[in-house]
Design a protein around this motif. Sequence first.
Motif, PDB file in Angstrom:
ATOM      1  N   THR A 104      -1.081   9.338   7.228  1.00 45.10           N
ATOM      2  CA  THR A 104      -1.793   9.561   5.982  1.00 45.10           C
ATOM      3  C   THR A 104      -2.203   8.221   5.384  1.00 45.10           C
ATOM      4  O   THR A 104      -1.386   7.297   5.309  1.00 45.10           O
ATOM      5  CB  THR A 104      -0.883  10.303   4.980  1.00 45.10           C
ATOM      6  N   PRO A 105      -3.461   8.069   4.922  1.00 40.35           N
ATOM      7  CA  PRO A 105      -3.869   6.815   4.285  1.00 40.35           C
ATOM      8  C   PRO A 105      -3.058   6.537   3.029  1.00 40.35           C
ATOM      9  O   PRO A 105      -2.528   7.457   2.392  1.00 40.35           O
ATOM     10  CB  PRO A 105      -5.337   7.062   3.923  1.00 40.35           C
ATOM     11  N   PHE A 150       0.887  -1.153   0.000  1.00 42.65           N
ATOM     12  CA  PHE A 150       0.000   0.000   0.000  1.00 42.65           C
ATOM     13  C   PHE A 150       0.928   1.205   0.000  1.00 42.65           C
ATOM     14  O   PHE A 150       1.346   1.666   1.068  1.00 42.65           O
ATOM     15  CB  PHE A 150      -0.888   0.007   1.241  1.00 42.65           C
ATOM     16  N   GLY A 151       1.313   1.659  -1.169  1.00 42.29           N
ATOM     17  CA  GLY A 151       2.334   2.698  -1.260  1.00 42.29           C
ATOM     18  C   GLY A 151       3.646   2.124  -0.750  1.00 42.29           C
ATOM     19  O   GLY A 151       4.092   1.082  -1.204  1.00 42.29           O
ATOM     20  N   ILE A 205     -10.116  -1.155  -5.444  1.00 40.65           N
ATOM     21  CA  ILE A 205      -9.198  -0.217  -4.796  1.00 40.65           C
ATOM     22  C   ILE A 205      -9.298  -0.438  -3.289  1.00 40.65           C
ATOM     23  O   ILE A 205     -10.400  -0.509  -2.742  1.00 40.65           O
ATOM     24  CB  ILE A 205      -9.551   1.228  -5.151  1.00 40.65           C
ATOM     25  N   ALA A 206      -8.173  -0.579  -2.650  1.00 45.09           N
ATOM     26  CA  ALA A 206      -8.134  -0.743  -1.201  1.00 45.09           C
ATOM     27  C   ALA A 206      -7.415   0.463  -0.602  1.00 45.09           C
ATOM     28  O   ALA A 206      -6.482   0.998  -1.198  1.00 45.09           O
ATOM     29  CB  ALA A 206      -7.397  -2.027  -0.833  1.00 45.09           C
ATOM     30  N   GLN A 207      -7.869   0.880   0.561  1.00 45.63           N
ATOM     31  CA  GLN A 207      -7.222   1.983   1.268  1.00 45.63           C
ATOM     32  C   GLN A 207      -6.844   1.504   2.664  1.00 45.63           C
ATOM     33  O   GLN A 207      -7.653   0.867   3.341  1.00 45.63           O
ATOM     34  CB  GLN A 207      -8.141   3.193   1.369  1.00 45.63           C
ATOM     35  N   PHE A 208      -5.616   1.806   3.060  1.00 46.54           N
ATOM     36  CA  PHE A 208      -5.155   1.479   4.403  1.00 46.54           C
ATOM     37  C   PHE A 208      -5.007   2.775   5.180  1.00 46.54           C
ATOM     38  O   PHE A 208      -4.339   3.704   4.743  1.00 46.54           O
ATOM     39  CB  PHE A 208      -3.812   0.738   4.368  1.00 46.54           C
ATOM     40  N   ARG A 209      -5.653   2.827   6.349  1.00 49.94           N
ATOM     41  CA  ARG A 209      -5.581   3.996   7.220  1.00 49.94           C
ATOM     42  C   ARG A 209      -4.961   3.580   8.549  1.00 49.94           C
ATOM     43  O   ARG A 209      -5.563   2.822   9.307  1.00 49.94           O
ATOM     44  CB  ARG A 209      -6.979   4.573   7.448  1.00 49.94           C
ATOM     45  N   PRO A 210      -3.738   4.047   8.846  1.00 52.77           N
ATOM     46  CA  PRO A 210      -3.114   3.703  10.125  1.00 52.77           C
ATOM     47  C   PRO A 210      -3.910   4.255  11.307  1.00 52.77           C
ATOM     48  O   PRO A 210      -4.409   5.377  11.250  1.00 52.77           O
ATOM     49  CB  PRO A 210      -1.740   4.373  10.054  1.00 52.77           C
ATOM     50  N   THR A 211      -4.043   3.439  12.343  1.00 50.45           N
ATOM     51  CA  THR A 211      -4.663   3.902  13.590  1.00 50.45           C
ATOM     52  C   THR A 211      -3.609   4.037  14.688  1.00 50.45           C
ATOM     53  O   THR A 211      -3.719   4.881  15.553  1.00 50.45           O
ATOM     54  CB  THR A 211      -5.782   2.937  14.043  1.00 50.45           C
TER      55      THR A 211
END
Length: 139
Positions: free
Chosen positions: A121-122, A18-19, A99-105
Amino acid sequence: MMDIVIVDGTALVFEPMFGNRIVTPCGPAQLRGSGHPTMQGRKVCVAGDEKQVQVNAIYTTATHTIPGNGVITISLTANQQATHVKSGASWVLKGQQFIAQFRPTTPAQQPGTPPVPDVTTPSLGKGQFMPTQSVVRGS
């Protein structure tokens, strides 16, 4: 072109990148169907069901090697929605990749004193459906 219709319980498989992040889901990920029609006793997945997907995951980067946590969500692409549905919402099709998005918590940390956190940042990735039925197709 006709493509496989996705039904309740279909597995989701994510590419690990993811990036600049290497993301690993914490368990199996599935799409839950809410459509009225059923196939082999399972509800059809309709456009909007993907908005319910929230997969917990861990991640690292090349420089932030102390793992962090986050959540993966998905969005459908145009080739993953049936356009020839006679009633109700569009059915979800296998298509190419979503499309998948990963958002760090909880950010991953770069070792040091003190540890340096990753940005929150996602980042975007990709994934695909692993259909459990191959008989019914739509377009």
